[in-house]
Enzyme design. Structure first.
Site, PDB file in Angstrom:
ATOM      1  N   CYS A 202       0.842  -1.195   0.000  1.00  0.00           N
ATOM      2  CA  CYS A 202       0.000   0.000   0.000  1.00  0.00           C
ATOM      3  C   CYS A 202       0.877   1.245   0.000  1.00  0.00           C
ATOM      4  CB  CYS A 202      -0.991  -0.022   1.147  1.00  0.00           C
ATOM      5  SG  CYS A 202      -0.474   0.846   2.617  1.00  0.00           S
ATOM      6  N   GLU A 203       0.454   2.225  -0.785  1.00  0.00           N
ATOM      7  CA  GLU A 203       1.278   3.426  -0.935  1.00  0.00           C
ATOM      8  C   GLU A 203       1.156   4.347   0.276  1.00  0.00           C
ATOM      9  OE1 GLU A 203      -0.106   5.143  -4.557  1.00  0.00           O
ATOM     10  OE2 GLU A 203      -1.682   6.311  -3.579  1.00  0.00           O
ATOM     11  N   HIS A 204       0.180   4.100   1.141  1.00  0.00           N
ATOM     12  CA  HIS A 204       0.009   4.970   2.308  1.00  0.00           C
ATOM     13  C   HIS A 204       0.948   4.582   3.449  1.00  0.00           C
ATOM     14  CE1 HIS A 204      -4.237   5.340   0.534  1.00  0.00           C
ATOM     15  NE2 HIS A 204      -3.490   6.349   0.113  1.00  0.00           N
ATOM     16  N   HIS A 205       1.253   3.292   3.575  1.00  0.00           N
ATOM     17  CA  HIS A 205       2.071   2.839   4.703  1.00  0.00           C
ATOM     18  C   HIS A 205       3.298   2.043   4.266  1.00  0.00           C
ATOM     19  CE1 HIS A 205      -2.109   3.297   6.208  1.00  0.00           C
ATOM     20  NE2 HIS A 205      -1.481   3.924   7.182  1.00  0.00           N
TER      21      HIS A 205
ATOM     22  N   GLN B 154      -5.560  -0.495  -3.633  1.00  0.00           N
ATOM     23  CA  GLN B 154      -6.194  -1.663  -4.259  1.00  0.00           C
ATOM     24  C   GLN B 154      -7.171  -1.262  -5.379  1.00  0.00           C
ATOM     25  OE1 GLN B 154      -7.780  -4.573  -1.459  1.00  0.00           O
ATOM     26  NE2 GLN B 154      -9.226  -5.285  -3.008  1.00  0.00           N
TER      27      GLN B 154
ATOM     28  N   HIS C 237      -5.143  -6.150   4.056  1.00  0.00           N
ATOM     29  CA  HIS C 237      -4.135  -5.081   4.145  1.00  0.00           C
ATOM     30  C   HIS C 237      -3.460  -5.125   5.504  1.00  0.00           C
ATOM     31  CE1 HIS C 237      -5.319  -2.634   0.493  1.00  0.00           C
ATOM     32  NE2 HIS C 237      -6.245  -3.582   0.555  1.00  0.00           N
TER      33      HIS C 237
ATOM     34  N   CYS D  56      -1.688  -2.997   6.875  1.00  0.00           N
ATOM     35  CA  CYS D  56      -1.806  -1.738   7.622  1.00  0.00           C
ATOM     36  C   CYS D  56      -3.097  -1.707   8.439  1.00  0.00           C
ATOM     37  CB  CYS D  56      -1.717  -0.523   6.688  1.00  0.00           C
ATOM     38  SG  CYS D  56      -2.924  -0.516   5.363  1.00  0.00           S
TER      39      CYS D  56
HETATM   40 ZN   LIG Z   1      -2.062   1.187   4.122  1.00  0.00          ZN
END
Ligand SMILES: [Zn+2]
Length: 218
Positions: free
Chosen positions: A105-108, A146, A174, A176
């Protein structure tokens, strides 16, 4: 023509390959060194000693692993599918289910993993079945969300095959969500992308979901 002249083009070709390969290797080792240096800094920041025995090679290993997890940035769909498109005269729905997905995931920058199911209605052409997984891999091996990953795979299949319709369904866990915050194990995120005739045709969608054993979802 002398034997020397006959040989020279082959020697030049090999030299050219050697130069290209060594350039790639050098770029790769520069990338590994730069990432590894950053990872050493991270290890310090979390209170670790990057010089203790168990961690000494970790920055290097992590750098190589990260480059593998993101290798999709340097891959192209056309190169993967070029020799695997075949002519057919059927318009029957093709469904491939349970393709493994490993992404980040690009956020975490932590993994999300799961399964993807693909369906498409051919319009004169089909793709070698293993190539659907290879297309997915190109987009999954990047930093992703996703929803975008699902859409990019559907669009890539649409582009290379021009089928009558495409559907991609993805169900992922996920890390995260599992390892931080809500800490819910077993949570699945479902996304779907429908293009062409599968987008608006309830009968075809129903057939797709029935073949997946999911019943009619939407
Ligand atoms: Zn994430």
């Amino acid at each position: 023509m002398s034997p020397e002249l006959n040989l020279s083009p082959r020697v030049d070709h090999h030299l050219f390959l050697d130069v290209t390969q060594s350039l790639e290797l050098r770029q790769q080792s520069e990338e590994v060194a730069a990432i590894a240096a950053a990872v050493r800094g991270i290890l310090h920041q979390i209170g670790e000693n990057p010089d203790r025995e168990g961690l000494m090679k970790t920055p290097d290993r992590y750098a190589k692993a990260l480059l593998f997890f993101t290798k999709g940035y340097s891959e192209k769909v056309e190169e993967v599918v070029s020799d695997a498109i075949f002519s057919v005269d059927t318009r029957d729905l093709v469904v491939v289910r349970d393709i493994d997905i490993f992404s980040m995931c690009e956020h975490h920058m932590v993994p999300f993993v799961g399964k993807m199911h693909v369906g498409y209605i051919p319009n004169g052409r089909v793709l070698g079945l293993s190539k659907l997984a290879r297309i997915a891999e190109i987009f999954a091996r990047r930093l992703q969300v996703q929803e975008r990953l699902t859409r990019q795979i559907a669009e890539a299949i649409d582009e290379v095959l021009s089928p009558l319709g495409v559907a991609v369904v993805m169900e992922c866990t996920h890390m995260c969500m599992v390892m931080r915050g809500v800490e819910k194990t077993g949570t699945l995120t479902s996304t779907q992308s429908m293009l062409g005739s599968l987008k608006g045709n309830e009968k075809e969608q129903h057939q797709f979901y029935t073949l997946l054993g999911l019943g009619k979802k939407i």
